[in-house]
Design an enzyme around this catalytic site. Structure first.
Site, short mmCIF file in Angstrom:
data_model
loop_
_atom_site.label_atom_id
_atom_site.label_comp_id
_atom_site.label_asym_id
_atom_site.label_seq_id
_atom_site.Cartn_x
_atom_site.Cartn_y
_atom_site.Cartn_z
N ASN A 1 74.35 49.75 36.60
CA ASN A 1 73.82 48.39 36.77
C ASN A 1 72.36 48.52 37.19
O ASN A 1 72.08 48.88 38.33
CB ASN A 1 74.64 47.66 37.84
CG ASN A 1 74.04 46.31 38.20
OD1 ASN A 1 73.18 45.79 37.51
ND2 ASN A 1 74.51 45.74 39.30
N LYS B 1 70.17 46.21 37.53
CA LYS B 1 69.66 45.05 38.28
C LYS B 1 68.30 44.64 37.70
O LYS B 1 68.11 44.74 36.48
CB LYS B 1 69.61 45.37 39.78
CG LYS B 1 70.96 45.95 40.26
CD LYS B 1 71.08 46.06 41.74
CE LYS B 1 72.45 46.63 42.08
NZ LYS B 1 72.71 46.68 43.50
N HIS C 1 79.00 39.76 40.31
CA HIS C 1 78.42 40.81 41.16
C HIS C 1 78.09 40.21 42.52
O HIS C 1 77.71 39.04 42.62
CB HIS C 1 77.16 41.38 40.49
CG HIS C 1 76.62 42.56 41.25
ND1 HIS C 1 75.81 42.41 42.34
CD2 HIS C 1 76.82 43.88 41.09
CE1 HIS C 1 75.52 43.62 42.82
NE2 HIS C 1 76.13 44.53 42.07
N GLU D 1 75.60 40.36 44.36
CA GLU D 1 74.27 39.72 44.48
C GLU D 1 74.28 38.33 43.84
O GLU D 1 73.61 37.42 44.32
CB GLU D 1 73.20 40.64 43.87
CG GLU D 1 72.92 41.82 44.80
CD GLU D 1 72.55 43.11 44.12
OE1 GLU D 1 72.11 43.09 42.96
OE2 GLU D 1 72.73 44.17 44.76
N GLU E 1 83.52 46.43 44.80
CA GLU E 1 82.25 46.79 45.40
C GLU E 1 82.14 46.17 46.79
O GLU E 1 81.76 45.00 46.92
CB GLU E 1 81.09 46.29 44.53
CG GLU E 1 81.06 46.90 43.15
CD GLU E 1 79.66 46.87 42.57
OE1 GLU E 1 79.18 47.93 42.16
OE2 GLU E 1 79.04 45.79 42.55
N SER F 1 76.69 52.51 46.49
CA SER F 1 76.03 53.77 46.87
C SER F 1 76.71 55.01 46.25
O SER F 1 76.81 56.04 46.90
CB SER F 1 75.94 53.90 48.39
OG SER F 1 75.15 52.84 48.92
N GLY G 1 74.46 51.55 40.94
CA GLY G 1 73.21 50.80 40.95
C GLY G 1 72.03 51.74 40.98
O GLY G 1 71.62 52.31 39.97
P1 PGA Z 1 74.19 50.74 44.51
O1 PGA Z 1 74.59 49.40 43.74
O2 PGA Z 1 74.81 51.90 43.74
O3 PGA Z 1 72.69 50.78 44.49
O4 PGA Z 1 74.76 50.65 45.88
C1 PGA Z 1 75.87 49.22 43.17
C2 PGA Z 1 75.97 47.86 42.54
O5 PGA Z 1 75.44 46.89 43.08
O6 PGA Z 1 76.60 47.70 41.46
#
Ligand code: PGA
Length: 258
Positions: free
Chosen positions: A10, A12, A98, A100, A170, A216, A237
């Site tokens: 992803n 973003k 997601h 966010e 997540e 992460s 991400g």
């Molecule tokens: P991250 O994001 O790997 O940077 O923690 C994961 C995601 O939001 O899908």
């Protein structure tokens, strides 16, 4: 038998069209030729065309998705894109719900469900994200929160095999924070989701749904997470923006799909 492994990136709001081409130029030679998992990338919508041109197309190709859609097919919705448009531009998948989108843009369970329905009706496979915040976890509400998020859209995927979808667990506190759920935490949450799907969708149908862990994920922890019996893949991400680290995570999933 475990479902085939999936490694999804992803991006973003990162990597414009030129950077997308540069990413795939560096990523393609690093992709393992044999036994690799399904690799799925979600670039920003404006980089989708560049991704279509530059993604590795050999068998199996890198699949592409968008990070969000509107539930209507077209109309006066400034700033939005529809499932039909994403499909026409080459996407096969879409991220829905997601954290966010839920927490920064206020997306509700009801909107998530409408987006799932729109995706399926246009032949896009939704990757639906669920996950609890830190205070929800600390308050002992993990199970209630993630199962409520799951149940909000399940009615739209109840019928027939023509409605494939993936789930991503997540935990909000693990996204972009460097904090990762332990493999045991991830396995436990995935087990709760799997059990509820089994009850609602039946054993056969629920067994086909891959559940990805996200939060992460890095080259250093991917193998351990992917080894857990309930973890079918990862949604990455930050570490998916770098061809070297993303390909190392793809590598970590090899041998895990059997
Ligand atoms: P991250 O994001 O790997 O940077 O923690 C994961 C995601 O939001 O899908």
């Amino acid at each position: 038998m475990k479902r085939g492994a999936v490694v999804a990136g992803n991006w973003k709001m990162n990597l414009g069209p030129e950077e997308t081409r540069a990413f795939f130029r560096a990523f393609a030679p690093r992709l393992p030729a044999e036994g690799r998992p399904t690799v799925l990338v979600f670039p920003p919508a404006l980089s989708l065309a560049a991704a279509m041109e530059s993604r590795p197309e050999d068998d199996p190709p890198v699949l592409l998705g968008v990070q969000n859609i509107h539930w209507e097919r077209e109309g006066a919705f400034t700033g939005e894109v529809s499932a039909a448009m994403a499909r026409a531009a080459g996407a096969t998948h879409v991220l829905v719900g997601h954290s966010e989108r839920r927490h920064v843009f206020g997306e509700t369970d009801d909107e998530v469900a409408k987006k799932v329905r729109a995706a399926l009706s246009e032949g896009l496979t939704p990757v639906v994200c669920v996950g609890e915040t830190l205070s929800e976890r600390q308050g002992g509400r993990l199970k209630a929160v993630i199962l409520a998020q799951l149940e909000a859209f399940l009615p739209f995927v109840m019928h027939g095999k023509e409605t494939p979808f993936l789930l991503a667990y997540e935990p909000v506190w693990a996204i972009g924070t460097g904090e990762t759920a332990t493999p045991g935490d991830a396995d436990e949450a995935h087990g709760l989701l799997r059990e509820r799907m089994r009850r609602e969708l039946g054993p056969e149908r629920s067994a086909e749904v891959s559940i990805l862990y996200g939060g992460s994920v890095k080259p250093g922890n991917a193998r351990e997470l992917l080894r857990m019996p309930q973890v079918d893949g990862v949604l990455v991400g930050g570490a998916s923006l770098d061809p070297a680290s993303f390909s190392a995570i793809v590598e970590a999933a090899i041998g895990d799909s059997g």
